[in-house]
Design an enzyme around this catalytic site. Structure first.
Site, PDB file in Angstrom:
ATOM      1  N   SER A  46       7.453  -4.678   7.698  1.00 44.64           N
ATOM      2  CA  SER A  46       6.841  -5.634   8.771  1.00 44.64           C
ATOM      3  C   SER A  46       7.737  -7.017   8.789  1.00 44.64           C
ATOM      4  CB  SER A  46       5.204  -5.842   8.717  1.00 44.64           C
ATOM      5  OG  SER A  46       4.639  -4.825   8.893  1.00 44.64           O
ATOM      6  N   ARG A  83       0.716  -1.303  -0.062  1.00 46.57           N
ATOM      7  CA  ARG A  83       0.181   0.069   0.049  1.00 46.57           C
ATOM      8  C   ARG A  83       1.040   1.292   0.252  1.00 46.57           C
ATOM      9  NH1 ARG A  83      -3.945   1.034   4.395  1.00 46.57           N
ATOM     10  NH2 ARG A  83      -2.309   0.499   5.791  1.00 46.57           N
ATOM     11  N   ASP A  89       4.411  -2.552  12.514  1.00 47.63           N
ATOM     12  CA  ASP A  89       3.168  -2.336  12.939  1.00 47.63           C
ATOM     13  C   ASP A  89       2.813  -2.154  14.277  1.00 47.63           C
ATOM     14  OD1 ASP A  89       3.813  -4.899  13.400  1.00 47.63           O
ATOM     15  OD2 ASP A  89       2.288  -5.626  12.321  1.00 47.63           O
TER      16      ASP A  89
END
Length: 839
Positions: free
Chosen positions: A603, A539, A657
């Site tokens: 991540s 994203r 995250d």
């Protein structure tokens, strides 16, 4: 011969004329299918009202929970007692249930009268009489030397809070016993039984006759999930989904609901269907205005309804030459047995004539034809109304199961159904017409509700035994507070090992510095880019942060796929693809020329040397891009941007995250200084004082520490709380011996732990009838989302934290998009702190 034909023709014509005359007179008792469908809809609405916590107090159909949660599964066995109180006789039963694979049982019964001084005396005398009868029965059967479980069939409306407890709401039928209403009838029975020192009986279940009927038939047909009584009284029960029963805690499984449908219409819902005869009958009853549906369909009242109709027709000169006999003026003179006998067409009109003559009515042939048709219409209406309410229950069952078509069985008991020549056939026909989507089998209960009470007791004992064994299996998962405090202390010690320079290398909890040294204070503002790489999708986000009174965060994002050949290609190809996606997004948003600050959510395990430097320790989640491990991922991103030479970005921070979650919530609540991930993986971060972080230079201020606590216990320090199921899951994982704490707490593994438990319980014969299905043998078949649907794991978290840290007033805040929004906020905070430092 001609004369015979002429006579037959004359009789047929006469009969047709009389039938038409009665049809016109009793027009309002004949109900069309449209009317029945409307009654069905009204009853469905009453059911919903009765099930609701807020609406139940004003509902006429009370929908009483019976706490019968399971039907027989065929594994029940043993000797049981049952007593049945509610009719003209009291019954005691011994039931032997055999575990022979055929679900066979043996019933022996004894009947005792229920004299008026008992049914209308005081409560102590009633229950002492029951205990005396049971003692006599046990002596007759030579059972006094045995300790036996007992099921109590009590055919009156009770409010139950558990299976072996029931508070009487009201007496019905001919019972009017003082001092029992609003008390627990099981306690009263136990007190009476305690006076008999020579018998040892354990009352395990209280059921009404409707539930007993369903369970009796359910023992013979496991599809049976509805019970119907249609005799001197009427009622129905069925298995309802727990999620719809707001009166009882819990939302999983099913429970039998005793509808007490006899009161349907007590609020006026059926007034448009009640005739003048129904109203007159009600006014002359013992309970005017109550049990109106029951008074329209049960055999206790149908004979009286026929009498009232015949009386008015006679007064109007339509029957018996207008001569009103004493029989027609005497309440209760015409009974249901008379109605049933007069309806038997096989005997012609001889039965009708004989009965009417015995009542001193001296009927003509025309009278016999008319009376017979009156009986037919009255019993037909009863069957129609019963069918409409039953069809409502069947429709609800089908909708609960989300089936287009359902196959089920209705267990039935009651004199009207058993003895009336045509009632059963009429009921079946109308039900099937009203609910064509239900394939219904009607099963007559041969042994009434007595065997059913014993079956309920047998099921209750089976479930109690199973529960004890299941509880023993699950006991290692129930960690007492002293053990949890010990785990807390060990975690605290491991956290400190990870912070100290001399022990950090050997620590299981690595306590990685993130170089995030502040949380949002509300002054952050501007436009920021965020990248989120952690799976097969990537994203890019534009985040606009406003400060001041109109403080807000607006996000715009686009998702891009990462093909497998890129995931497993070279590092240069991967980062070139990422930059291509960024370029597409910048062009899409019209901001390609702006040099925006960027936060990179990456991540994967990284060791950081500063907020904008992260060295990849190793790929996970299917990524295998070459020439990346051991490299700084921020440098690789910068080099890819330089190669493209279309735009420039200020890469301010690389984060994981967990930290992003803390920062997202920190923007809403400045007191937020801990981030917790409780999902596929498990991790936590928090703001630590710099003076305690020996592996980073400096003593002033705070820094966010990424604990990577999933590896807690890899050194064996929590082996004493790991179960055999935890070990099985660990041994079958991709990294045996690693991330042991994560495997005990995270979503990726909890479903597999449950699967291992289910297999063990099934092998013990406690679940699924001892059969381990092929699907249950498949690893990963029980997904963690199923646990979330079954149990809500957040309330437990909050309560346990409060117990273990009572001095901390903790607020839990759910993060929305921690990995995207959080990265932008970290970037904004880093820019703010950088600017402050420069000044």
């Amino acid at each position: 011969m001609f004369a015979v034909h002429l006579l037959a023709f004359h009789f047929t014509k006469l009969k047709e004329d009389q039938i038409k005359k009665v049809d016109r007179y009793l027009y309002h008792l004949r109900l069309s299918d449209d009317v029945l469908l409307d009654v069905m809809a009204r009853f469905q609405a009453e059911m919903v009202k009765g099930l609701g916590r807020d609406t139940n107090p004003t509902a006429t159909v009370k929908m009483l929970p019976s706490f019968v949660r399971s039907l027989p599964d065929g594994s029940e066995k043993g000797d049981f007692l049952a007593v049945d109180l509610g009719g003209s006789q009291f019954r005691a039963h011994q039931v032997k249930v055999f575990d022979d694979g055929k679900q066979s049982s043996q019933l022996e019964s004894k009947f005792y009268p229920t004299p008026k001084e008992v049914t209308q005396g005081n409560g102590a005398e009633l229950f002492e009489y029951v205990a005396d009868c049971l003692s006599d029965f046990m002596e007759t059967k030579n059972l006094k030397h045995k300790k036996l479980p007992l099921g109590f069939t009590f055919s009156f409306p009770c409010k139950q809070t558990k299976l072996e407890e029931g508070v009487l709401l009201a007496w019905t039928k001919h019972f009017r016993v003082r001092g029992v209403q609003d008390t627990d009838v099981v306690s009263s029975l136990r007190k009476a039984l305690q006076k008999h020192k020579d018998i040892d009986v354990d009352v395990l279940a209280l059921v009404n006759d409707t539930v007993g009927t369903m369970m009796t038939c359910g023992y013979d047909d496991q599809r049976c999930e509805v019970g119907l009584i249609i005799g001197t009284g009427t009622n129905a029960c069925y298995m309802e989904e727990m999620r719809h029963i707001n009166l009882v805690e819990g939302d999983e499984g099913r429970m039998c609901i005793n509808t007490e449908w006899g009161a349907f219409g007590d609020d006026g819902a059926l007034d448009d269907l009640r005739t003048e005869f129904d109203r007159e009958l009600d006014l002359g009853s013992l309970n005017p205005g109550k049990q109106l549906f029951e008074k329209m369909i049960s055999s206790l009242y149908l004979g009286e309804l026929v009498r009232l109709i015949l009386l008015k027709m006679t007064k109007q000169g339509l029957l018996f030459n207008g001569k009103v006999s004493t029989a027609l003026l005497t309440k209760g003179k015409i009974e249901m047995k008379h109605v049933s006998a007069m309806e038997k067409h096989k005997e012609g009109l001889s039965n009708t004539k004989e009965i009417l003559t015995e009542l001193n009515l001296f009927p003509s042939e025309e009278d016999c034809v008319a009376v017979q048709h009156v009986c037919t219409i009255v019993s037909f209406r009863s069957a129609n109304l019963c069918a409409a309410a039953l069809a409502a229950i069947l429709t609800r069952l089908r909708e609960n199961k989300k089936l287009l078509r359902m196959r089920t069985t209705v267990g039935i008991d009651g004199g009207l159904y058993k003895t009336h020549p045509k009632y059963a056939k009429r009921l079946h026909k109308v039900v099937r017409r009203l609910v064509p989507t239900c394939d219904v089998r009607f099963l007559l209960s041969e042994s009434g509700s007595g065997r059913g009470a014993a079956v309920v007791t047998a099921v209750a004992r089976r479930l109690a035994t199973q529960r004890r064994r299941i509880d023993a299996t699950l006991a290692p998962f129930l960690l007492p507070l002293d053990i949890l405090r010990e785990v807390k202390d060990k975690m605290r010690a491991e956290l400190e090992y990870g912070l100290k320079r001399e022990t950090q290398a050997d620590a299981t909890v690595k306590m990685l510095p993130t170089y995030v040294c502040g949380t949002p204070d509300g002054t952050e503002k501007g436009k920021f880019l965020a990248l989120d790489l952690g799976g097969t999708n990537f994203r890019v986000l534009l985040v606009k942060i406003k400060s001041g009174r109109r403080r807000s965060v607006q996000m715009y994002n686009k998702i891009f796929a990462i093909p497998l050949e890129i995931m497993q290609g070279t590092g240069e190809e991967l980062f070139d693809h990422i930059v291509q996606c960024i370029a597409d997004f910048l062009e899409y948003m019209g901001i390609k020329g702006a040099r925006l600050p960027l936060g990179f959510t990456f991540s994967f395990p990284c060791r950081q040397a500063s907020i904008d430097k992260g060295t990849l320790v190793g790929w996970t989640k299917g990524f295998k891009a070459t020439d990346c491990e051991g490299e700084d991922v921020v440098d690789m991103l910068r080099e890819a941007i330089r190669r493209r030479n279309e735009f420039d970005l200020d890469i301010v921070a690389v984060v994981n995250d967990t930290v992003g979650t803390m920062m997202t919530c920190g923007y809403e609540d400045p007191n937020c200084e801990i981030g917790l991930i409780a999902g596929t993986g498990s991790n936590v971060c928090y703001m630590e004082d710099m003076k305690n972080i020996e592996i980073v230079e400096g003593n002033e201020g705070k820094m966010c520490i990424n604990t990577e606590w999933g590896a807690f216990g890899d050194n064996g320090c929590i082996d004493h709380i790991r179960t055999k199921y935890d070990r099985e899951v660990d041994e079958g994982s991709l990294n045996p011996g690693k991330q042991r704490y994560e495997k005990m707490t995270s979503g990726m593994y909890l479903g597999e732990i449950v699967r291992q438990i289910l297999i063990d319980l099934t092998k013990q014969g406690l679940l699924f009838r001892g059969h381990v299905s092929e699907s249950l043998r498949k690893r990963g078949i029980f997904e963690t989302k199923f646990l979330s649907q079954i149990e809500s794991f957040s309330r437990v978290l909050r309560e346990t934290v409060k117990e273990l840290a009572p001095q901390c007033d903790v607020t839990f805040m759910l993060s929305e998009d921690g990995s995207g929004k959080g990265a932008a906020l970290i970037t904004a905070v880093a820019k703010r702190l950088h600017n402050v430092g420069q000044k």
